[in-house]
Design a protein around this motif. Structure first.
Motif, PDB file in Angstrom:
ATOM      1  N   VAL A  41      -4.159   5.485  -1.645  1.00  0.00           N
ATOM      2  CA  VAL A  41      -2.905   4.769  -1.827  1.00  0.00           C
ATOM      3  C   VAL A  41      -3.197   3.277  -1.714  1.00  0.00           C
ATOM      4  N   GLY A  42      -2.515   2.481  -2.531  1.00  0.00           N
ATOM      5  CA  GLY A  42      -2.666   1.036  -2.409  1.00  0.00           C
ATOM      6  C   GLY A  42      -2.227   0.574  -1.038  1.00  0.00           C
ATOM      7  N   GLY A  43      -3.070  -0.214  -0.357  1.00  0.00           N
ATOM      8  CA  GLY A  43      -2.724  -0.626   1.002  1.00  0.00           C
ATOM      9  C   GLY A  43      -3.589  -1.776   1.462  1.00  0.00           C
ATOM     10  N   ASN A  44      -4.695  -1.474   2.132  1.00  0.00           N
ATOM     11  CA  ASN A  44      -5.583  -2.545   2.602  1.00  0.00           C
ATOM     12  C   ASN A  44      -6.046  -3.414   1.445  1.00  0.00           C
ATOM     13  N   VAL A  45      -6.394  -2.780   0.347  1.00  0.00           N
ATOM     14  CA  VAL A  45      -6.754  -3.450  -0.899  1.00  0.00           C
ATOM     15  C   VAL A  45      -6.161  -2.610  -2.032  1.00  0.00           C
ATOM     16  N   PRO A  46      -6.186  -3.103  -3.278  1.00  0.00           N
ATOM     17  CA  PRO A  46      -5.518  -2.373  -4.356  1.00  0.00           C
ATOM     18  C   PRO A  46      -6.089  -0.970  -4.593  1.00  0.00           C
ATOM     19  N   LEU A  47      -5.284  -0.150  -5.275  1.00  0.00           N
ATOM     20  CA  LEU A  47      -5.594   1.273  -5.453  1.00  0.00           C
ATOM     21  C   LEU A  47      -6.952   1.507  -6.096  1.00  0.00           C
ATOM     22  N   GLU A  48      -7.274   0.761  -7.129  1.00  0.00           N
ATOM     23  CA  GLU A  48      -8.559   0.969  -7.812  1.00  0.00           C
ATOM     24  C   GLU A  48      -9.725   0.773  -6.841  1.00  0.00           C
ATOM     25  N   THR A  49      -9.595  -0.223  -5.968  1.00  0.00           N
ATOM     26  CA  THR A  49     -10.673  -0.517  -5.023  1.00  0.00           C
ATOM     27  C   THR A  49     -10.769   0.548  -3.947  1.00  0.00           C
ATOM     28  N   VAL A  50      -9.636   0.958  -3.369  1.00  0.00           N
ATOM     29  CA  VAL A  50      -9.704   1.967  -2.307  1.00  0.00           C
ATOM     30  C   VAL A  50     -10.198   3.302  -2.850  1.00  0.00           C
ATOM     31  N   THR A  51      -9.868   3.602  -4.092  1.00  0.00           N
ATOM     32  CA  THR A  51     -10.335   4.861  -4.688  1.00  0.00           C
ATOM     33  C   THR A  51     -11.843   4.809  -4.920  1.00  0.00           C
ATOM     34  N   ARG A  52     -12.314   3.687  -5.431  1.00  0.00           N
ATOM     35  CA  ARG A  52     -13.762   3.523  -5.608  1.00  0.00           C
ATOM     36  C   ARG A  52     -14.479   3.627  -4.264  1.00  0.00           C
ATOM     37  N   VAL A  66     -16.228  17.317  -1.629  1.00  0.00           N
ATOM     38  CA  VAL A  66     -14.912  16.754  -1.298  1.00  0.00           C
ATOM     39  C   VAL A  66     -14.320  16.097  -2.540  1.00  0.00           C
ATOM     40  N   ARG A  67     -13.071  16.431  -2.832  1.00  0.00           N
ATOM     41  CA  ARG A  67     -12.410  15.906  -4.034  1.00  0.00           C
ATOM     42  C   ARG A  67     -11.579  14.672  -3.686  1.00  0.00           C
ATOM     43  N   VAL A  68     -11.615  13.683  -4.574  1.00  0.00           N
ATOM     44  CA  VAL A  68     -10.881  12.425  -4.385  1.00  0.00           C
ATOM     45  C   VAL A  68      -9.894  12.255  -5.533  1.00  0.00           C
ATOM     46  N   PHE A  69      -8.669  11.860  -5.189  1.00  0.00           N
ATOM     47  CA  PHE A  69      -7.605  11.684  -6.175  1.00  0.00           C
ATOM     48  C   PHE A  69      -6.856  10.388  -5.880  1.00  0.00           C
ATOM     49  N   ALA A  70      -6.635   9.583  -6.900  1.00  0.00           N
ATOM     50  CA  ALA A  70      -5.865   8.349  -6.738  1.00  0.00           C
ATOM     51  C   ALA A  70      -4.380   8.671  -6.737  1.00  0.00           C
ATOM     52  N   GLY A  71      -3.648   7.993  -5.840  1.00  0.00           N
ATOM     53  CA  GLY A  71      -2.209   8.211  -5.741  1.00  0.00           C
ATOM     54  C   GLY A  71      -1.415   6.992  -6.176  1.00  0.00           C
ATOM     55  N   CYS A  72      -0.452   6.587  -5.369  1.00  0.00           N
ATOM     56  CA  CYS A  72       0.483   5.527  -5.745  1.00  0.00           C
ATOM     57  C   CYS A  72      -0.134   4.144  -5.536  1.00  0.00           C
ATOM     58  N   PRO A  73       0.024   3.246  -6.495  1.00  0.00           N
ATOM     59  CA  PRO A  73      -0.581   1.918  -6.381  1.00  0.00           C
ATOM     60  C   PRO A  73       0.250   0.915  -5.605  1.00  0.00           C
ATOM     61  N   ARG A  74       1.523   1.241  -5.326  1.00  0.00           N
ATOM     62  CA  ARG A  74       2.407   0.251  -4.704  1.00  0.00           C
ATOM     63  C   ARG A  74       3.481   0.969  -3.896  1.00  0.00           C
ATOM     64  N   PRO A  75       4.169   0.240  -3.004  1.00  0.00           N
ATOM     65  CA  PRO A  75       5.236   0.839  -2.205  1.00  0.00           C
ATOM     66  C   PRO A  75       6.431   1.277  -3.050  1.00  0.00           C
ATOM     67  N   VAL A  77       9.690   0.460  -2.722  1.00  0.00           N
ATOM     68  CA  VAL A  77      10.703  -0.563  -3.009  1.00  0.00           C
ATOM     69  C   VAL A  77      10.121  -1.967  -2.974  1.00  0.00           C
ATOM     70  N   LYS A  78       9.406  -2.294  -1.920  1.00  0.00           N
ATOM     71  CA  LYS A  78       8.904  -3.645  -1.724  1.00  0.00           C
ATOM     72  C   LYS A  78       7.740  -3.951  -2.659  1.00  0.00           C
ATOM     73  N   PRO A  79       7.481  -5.209  -2.947  1.00  0.00           N
ATOM     74  CA  PRO A  79       6.252  -5.560  -3.667  1.00  0.00           C
ATOM     75  C   PRO A  79       5.042  -5.280  -2.784  1.00  0.00           C
ATOM     76  N   PRO A  80       3.891  -5.016  -3.391  1.00  0.00           N
ATOM     77  CA  PRO A  80       2.712  -4.685  -2.581  1.00  0.00           C
ATOM     78  C   PRO A  80       2.222  -5.863  -1.755  1.00  0.00           C
ATOM     79  N   VAL A  81       1.695  -5.530  -0.580  1.00  0.00           N
ATOM     80  CA  VAL A  81       1.053  -6.503   0.308  1.00  0.00           C
ATOM     81  C   VAL A  81      -0.291  -5.922   0.703  1.00  0.00           C
ATOM     82  N   PHE A  82      -1.348  -6.712   0.621  1.00  0.00           N
ATOM     83  CA  PHE A  82      -2.695  -6.228   0.918  1.00  0.00           C
ATOM     84  C   PHE A  82      -3.251  -6.931   2.151  1.00  0.00           C
ATOM     85  N   ALA A  83      -4.326  -6.374   2.687  1.00  0.00           N
ATOM     86  CA  ALA A  83      -4.972  -6.934   3.879  1.00  0.00           C
ATOM     87  C   ALA A  83      -6.417  -7.305   3.582  1.00  0.00           C
TER      88      ALA A  83
END
Length: 316
Positions: A41-52, A66-75, A77-83
């Motif tokens: 999920v998009g959070g600490n950094v954007p979805l593409e990066t966390v999935t990689r 172990v299988r990996v699946f990308a989920g939601c890129p943003r919250p 309601v709110k705009p995304p905020v990264f760390a």
């Protein structure tokens, strides 16, 4: 002591330095944790990066099963905020991994959560979210009946006595998607919340950093490099000696719940105010008259937990 009950787990995460340590600890514990899927999920950094990062961590741990699946890129309601100011642009601080040799699968992470729970017996699957709760909330809204298959949600998020780490009163995961957090805490699923009150007790002090460096293994070097980066930022931002090891506390709870003290409570998540969105109102005394919906971790045995994490990392 009877043998440990093996956990069947979906990890929902945003790696992220501490998510990375959490995943490595779990992947090094196959006798105790069966990983059904990793969803990102998009959070600490954007979805593409966390999935990689999740895919690269899987390869590093030698867990191609172990299988990996990308989920939601943003919250929701709110705009995304990264760390990325904490975790670095690539999400792993100063740690580096070989490029993943097995990409994420194409199905959406939310659909995988739903499909896995739909086909599971009642109370048989543990969800471990260590990022914003967007994927879990969307799954529960899209198909509410899957809640019957959830044994427990062991999440990293929230703050009570310690205050927030992204706003004055909100922890990062809750603040990024407070509306998703509200859905999850209202779902009726059993929840263990490992918030800042607990994770701030698990600091990467100089003595613990020395023990990590002394491992001399590839895993030790990688984790040490990630944490050196975050330790320097914690010193600059918070004046703290040693960053908090947030997300691995969830895996620690699965492996050794005896190291944790919890109290039943009611947790409500603020969604309306822009100043306090993501604030978790933790009520131990039924002041609101509303039913308990979680167990809040109040204390943990930091020395024993760190020893457990080191022992698992040494397996890699």
């Amino acid at each position: 002591m009877p043998p440990m009950d093996k956990h069947r787990v979906i990890f929902d995460c945003d790696p992220g330095v501490d998510d990375a340590i959490s995943l490595l600890t779990a992947m090094a514990s196959p006798e105790a944790i069966e990983i059904l899927a990793i969803t990102t999920v998009g959070g600490n950094v954007p979805l593409e990066t966390v999935t990689r990062n999740a895919c690269a961590l899987r390869s590093f741990a030698g867990r191609r099963d172990v299988r990996v699946f990308a989920g939601c890129p943003r919250p929701l309601v709110k705009p995304p905020v990264f760390a990325d100011h904490v975790h670095g642009e690539a999400g792993l601080g100063a740690g580096t991994l070989a490029p993943c040799d097995l990409p994420a699968e194409t199905r959406h992470g939310v659909d995988v959560i739903i499909e896995t729970l739909r086909g599971a017996p009642d109370a048989s699957v543990t969800l471990v979210p260590t990022g914003p709760l967007t994927n879990i909330a969307v799954a529960l809204v899209k198909e509410p009946n899957i809640a019957r298959a959830v044994r427990e949600i062991v999440l990293m998020g929230g703050a009570h006595r310690e205050g927030g780490n992204i706003t004055a009163s909100a922890e990062f995961n809750m603040s990024v998607d407070p509306h998703a957090a509200h859905v999850v805490f209202e779902s009726g699923c059993p929840i263990v919340a490992v918030g800042l009150d607990a994770t701030y007790q698990m600091r990467m002090t100089p003595a613990r950093m020395e023990r990590l460096a002394a491992m001399g293994s590839a895993a030790g070097h990688f984790v040490h490099a990630m944490l050196e980066h975050v330790n320097a930022i914690y010193a600059d931002l918070y004046g703290a000696q040693g960053c908090a090891l947030h997300d691995p506390c969830t895996v620690g709870y699965l492996l050794a719940p005896r190291l944790f003290e919890t109290l039943p409570c009611r947790i409500d998540v603020e969604t309306a105010s822009p100043l306090t969105a993501g604030h978790t109102a933790v009520d131990f005394h039924a002041r609101t008259g509303r039913p308990e919906n979680a167990r809040w971790v109040t204390r943990l045995d930091a020395d024993a937990l760190f020893a457990l994490i080191l022992e698992r990392l040494a397996r890699l």
